[in-house]
Design a protein around this motif. Sequence first.
Motif, PDB file in Angstrom:
ATOM      1  N   GLU A 205     -17.130 -61.675 -62.957  1.00  0.00           N
ATOM      2  CA  GLU A 205     -16.750 -63.033 -63.347  1.00  0.00           C
ATOM      3  C   GLU A 205     -17.104 -64.003 -62.229  1.00  0.00           C
ATOM      4  O   GLU A 205     -16.800 -63.771 -61.054  1.00  0.00           O
ATOM      5  CB  GLU A 205     -15.242 -63.108 -63.603  1.00  0.00           C
ATOM      6  CG  GLU A 205     -14.763 -64.413 -64.181  1.00  0.00           C
ATOM      7  CD  GLU A 205     -14.987 -64.513 -65.687  1.00  0.00           C
ATOM      8  OE1 GLU A 205     -15.012 -65.648 -66.190  1.00  0.00           O
ATOM      9  OE2 GLU A 205     -15.144 -63.468 -66.346  1.00  0.00           O
ATOM     10  N   LEU A 207     -16.349 -67.595 -60.601  1.00  0.00           N
ATOM     11  CA  LEU A 207     -15.227 -68.521 -60.541  1.00  0.00           C
ATOM     12  C   LEU A 207     -15.647 -69.833 -59.905  1.00  0.00           C
ATOM     13  O   LEU A 207     -16.760 -69.960 -59.391  1.00  0.00           O
ATOM     14  CB  LEU A 207     -14.079 -67.895 -59.736  1.00  0.00           C
ATOM     15  CG  LEU A 207     -13.601 -66.524 -60.210  1.00  0.00           C
ATOM     16  CD1 LEU A 207     -12.582 -65.946 -59.223  1.00  0.00           C
ATOM     17  CD2 LEU A 207     -13.011 -66.598 -61.606  1.00  0.00           C
ATOM     18  N   GLU A 208     -14.751 -70.809 -59.923  1.00  0.00           N
ATOM     19  CA  GLU A 208     -15.023 -72.086 -59.268  1.00  0.00           C
ATOM     20  C   GLU A 208     -15.020 -71.914 -57.752  1.00  0.00           C
ATOM     21  O   GLU A 208     -14.579 -70.902 -57.213  1.00  0.00           O
ATOM     22  CB  GLU A 208     -13.964 -73.119 -59.660  1.00  0.00           C
ATOM     23  CG  GLU A 208     -14.084 -73.622 -61.087  1.00  0.00           C
ATOM     24  CD  GLU A 208     -13.053 -74.691 -61.390  1.00  0.00           C
ATOM     25  OE1 GLU A 208     -12.149 -74.900 -60.562  1.00  0.00           O
ATOM     26  OE2 GLU A 208     -13.160 -75.322 -62.453  1.00  0.00           O
ATOM     27  N   ARG A 211     -16.621 -68.806 -55.741  1.00  0.00           N
ATOM     28  CA  ARG A 211     -15.958 -67.503 -55.685  1.00  0.00           C
ATOM     29  C   ARG A 211     -16.404 -66.647 -56.865  1.00  0.00           C
ATOM     30  O   ARG A 211     -16.872 -67.151 -57.879  1.00  0.00           O
ATOM     31  CB  ARG A 211     -14.429 -67.669 -55.716  1.00  0.00           C
ATOM     32  CG  ARG A 211     -13.856 -68.429 -54.521  1.00  0.00           C
ATOM     33  CD  ARG A 211     -12.370 -68.731 -54.738  1.00  0.00           C
ATOM     34  NE  ARG A 211     -12.180 -69.518 -55.945  1.00  0.00           N
ATOM     35  CZ  ARG A 211     -11.348 -69.198 -56.938  1.00  0.00           C
ATOM     36  NH1 ARG A 211     -10.624 -68.090 -56.867  1.00  0.00           N
ATOM     37  NH2 ARG A 211     -11.234 -69.974 -57.994  1.00  0.00           N
ATOM     38  N   MET A 222     -12.103 -60.114 -54.954  1.00  0.00           N
ATOM     39  CA  MET A 222     -12.550 -61.496 -55.017  1.00  0.00           C
ATOM     40  C   MET A 222     -13.294 -61.841 -53.735  1.00  0.00           C
ATOM     41  O   MET A 222     -12.815 -61.561 -52.629  1.00  0.00           O
ATOM     42  CB  MET A 222     -11.358 -62.445 -55.193  1.00  0.00           C
ATOM     43  CG  MET A 222     -11.756 -63.909 -55.352  1.00  0.00           C
ATOM     44  SD  MET A 222     -10.312 -65.022 -55.458  1.00  0.00           S
ATOM     45  CE  MET A 222      -9.578 -64.474 -56.988  1.00  0.00           C
ATOM     46  N   PHE A 279      -5.444 -66.094 -64.992  1.00  0.00           N
ATOM     47  CA  PHE A 279      -6.679 -66.663 -65.527  1.00  0.00           C
ATOM     48  C   PHE A 279      -6.496 -68.181 -65.656  1.00  0.00           C
ATOM     49  O   PHE A 279      -5.377 -68.652 -65.839  1.00  0.00           O
ATOM     50  CB  PHE A 279      -6.899 -66.020 -66.905  1.00  0.00           C
ATOM     51  CG  PHE A 279      -8.124 -66.434 -67.650  1.00  0.00           C
ATOM     52  CD1 PHE A 279      -9.323 -65.810 -67.444  1.00  0.00           C
ATOM     53  CD2 PHE A 279      -8.053 -67.437 -68.598  1.00  0.00           C
ATOM     54  CE1 PHE A 279     -10.451 -66.183 -68.159  1.00  0.00           C
ATOM     55  CE2 PHE A 279      -9.169 -67.826 -69.315  1.00  0.00           C
ATOM     56  CZ  PHE A 279     -10.370 -67.194 -69.089  1.00  0.00           C
ATOM     57  N   GLN A 281      -8.971 -69.094 -63.162  1.00  0.00           N
ATOM     58  CA  GLN A 281      -9.620 -69.106 -61.856  1.00  0.00           C
ATOM     59  C   GLN A 281      -8.960 -68.178 -60.843  1.00  0.00           C
ATOM     60  O   GLN A 281      -9.483 -68.010 -59.747  1.00  0.00           O
ATOM     61  CB  GLN A 281      -9.673 -70.540 -61.302  1.00  0.00           C
ATOM     62  CG  GLN A 281     -10.540 -71.490 -62.115  1.00  0.00           C
ATOM     63  CD  GLN A 281     -11.970 -71.032 -62.173  1.00  0.00           C
ATOM     64  OE1 GLN A 281     -12.521 -70.504 -61.215  1.00  0.00           O
ATOM     65  NE2 GLN A 281     -12.604 -71.211 -63.329  1.00  0.00           N
ATOM     66  N   TYR A 282      -7.805 -67.600 -61.186  1.00  0.00           N
ATOM     67  CA  TYR A 282      -7.121 -66.646 -60.302  1.00  0.00           C
ATOM     68  C   TYR A 282      -6.957 -67.215 -58.895  1.00  0.00           C
ATOM     69  O   TYR A 282      -7.054 -66.503 -57.908  1.00  0.00           O
ATOM     70  CB  TYR A 282      -7.895 -65.325 -60.254  1.00  0.00           C
ATOM     71  CG  TYR A 282      -8.249 -64.750 -61.600  1.00  0.00           C
ATOM     72  CD1 TYR A 282      -7.336 -63.993 -62.322  1.00  0.00           C
ATOM     73  CD2 TYR A 282      -9.503 -64.974 -62.164  1.00  0.00           C
ATOM     74  CE1 TYR A 282      -7.662 -63.473 -63.567  1.00  0.00           C
ATOM     75  CE2 TYR A 282      -9.833 -64.455 -63.417  1.00  0.00           C
ATOM     76  CZ  TYR A 282      -8.905 -63.705 -64.110  1.00  0.00           C
ATOM     77  OH  TYR A 282      -9.231 -63.202 -65.339  1.00  0.00           O
ATOM     78  N   GLU A 283      -6.720 -68.530 -58.820  1.00  0.00           N
ATOM     79  CA  GLU A 283      -6.780 -69.208 -57.528  1.00  0.00           C
ATOM     80  C   GLU A 283      -5.427 -69.382 -56.853  1.00  0.00           C
ATOM     81  O   GLU A 283      -5.349 -69.727 -55.680  1.00  0.00           O
ATOM     82  CB  GLU A 283      -7.457 -70.593 -57.696  1.00  0.00           C
ATOM     83  CG  GLU A 283      -6.567 -71.737 -58.139  1.00  0.00           C
ATOM     84  CD  GLU A 283      -6.158 -71.690 -59.599  1.00  0.00           C
ATOM     85  OE1 GLU A 283      -5.580 -72.691 -60.068  1.00  0.00           O
ATOM     86  OE2 GLU A 283      -6.400 -70.672 -60.285  1.00  0.00           O
ATOM     87  N   THR A 311      -5.925 -75.208 -63.344  1.00  0.00           N
ATOM     88  CA  THR A 311      -6.658 -75.353 -62.094  1.00  0.00           C
ATOM     89  C   THR A 311      -6.576 -76.781 -61.564  1.00  0.00           C
ATOM     90  O   THR A 311      -6.366 -77.736 -62.312  1.00  0.00           O
ATOM     91  CB  THR A 311      -8.135 -74.961 -62.274  1.00  0.00           C
ATOM     92  OG1 THR A 311      -8.696 -75.745 -63.319  1.00  0.00           O
ATOM     93  CG2 THR A 311      -8.257 -73.497 -62.631  1.00  0.00           C
TER      94      THR A 311
END
Length: 494
Positions: A205, A207-208, A211, A222, A279, A281-283, A311
């Motif tokens: 995946e 990501l933003e 990442r 990650m 979910f 972005q898992y940030e 996000t």
Amino acid sequence: MKTIVCSILFMLTSVTACTQEKKGDSPLVTSKMKTINSIPFLTKQNDFVYVDKTSLKPVTGQKFRSASVFTPTGFAVVGNGKDEYATIDENGKIVLDFSTSSIDLNVINGLTFYKKEIEYEKKMPAWKWEWNILGSGIKKEQTYHKIEIGVLETKQILLDEEIPYLEDNYYLSFVSVDENHVFWNGNLYEIKNSRLKKIEQNIAELLENKRFLKASNAGFSMYELNQKKAIHNGLKGIETFSIQFDKETIILKDVNKERYEPEVPKLLADPETNDVYPFPQYEKVFPKEITKATDSQIDFIKKTSLVYSITNSPYFLIGVFNYDHDIWAYDWLYIDTKGNITDSIDSYHFKVLDQVGNLIWPDRKMILPNQFIDKNWKFGKINSYEGMNDLYLIRIEDEKGLRTMGLWNSSKKIWEIKPEYHNISVLDTEKQIYTLQKDDKGLYTLYDNKNKKSIGSKAYQSINSDGLVSTVINSGQTKYFYIDIYSGKEYKEN
């Protein structure tokens, strides 16, 4: 320019999300873009010639049976009378030779990616023959397609495969990470001298913020671009976790549960710290404790079926599906990173979509409050695409069963386009160019929503975002040619 890519069917499983568009991000390196003054022009002989947009004078002496508009990098796909296709540059020079393979082009980061594809029948060995039990024969061939994908400027081939038709496919779904990197087909590439060099692979995946997630037997890790050390290691997919409130431990079960196992779970947890990263972005970490909530909010949370991270905000969505078939939607609460529960939050250009692109959050009541609707209205699917911000396409059914669409502005609380049309499609989100179809099986017209005016005086069977239109002529045949979607100017001989 953004075009519609979402389906119109509603599903309850595999909910996905679309984050807000970040200013400054662009899929194109503008320094490599060209000002394209040529356009395909349809002659009376049903040939296409490329002409100057303003003067309509031919720019080359070439004629083609089919032709596309030029990409921002200066390439177009043309066809001849033998059902063969080629790619040319602005000067008419052939850069991909004529063949029976179809050709698609896509421009990302100032590079032109191409895909050539042809379908054919391949003779199979005896153990792969298909025997018809009714005795009508033996099928000794299987349908395959040959796919080649590469970079047009350098003729670099990234993929060249022959694949059983129903087993797999590849698309020009390149994504810009930054001006020097693109992501495609599970791989991260660095761009040097218009060539791609693979620097990471097996990415599950993207990501933003540069990442990405990589999968292994140990779980998910990650990483950040150009950083060899993982940000997080050994993350595991979960559907059950707990949250504390006073002295009570609340167990949340079947959260973000999928009908089919996804490649990347919607919740990832660190087994060592028990941190849960939602979910899309898992940030950020979902709070382990609720610090402020009412009794009714706690009762709601105990029924949680969906958790998403909003996000670029401190909030998470908490959703409970409402099984009342008259409502057929989620109910929502919100929790911030400190554990505070709230019934509402400020507006964010963050949208949650189901698997096929229909809007789930914000829901209809947030977008179009009850005081602005007719009491007899029923609502269908709601769509909003990247760049539309507070504009939503809303489907309505009245008390007589008539189904229409309208364009609603949720911030101004007004109908930008009244729900009086059978269909409304988006051609350009930034300039707010739409097509309107008044009645079922009716023709499409162009509409400029920014300036609140119709474009041109003609109507067509279909209108594409690149200006390709179709119309039925007196003989009953369908004719294709190009128009300027911003002015309505037609590029054909009268």
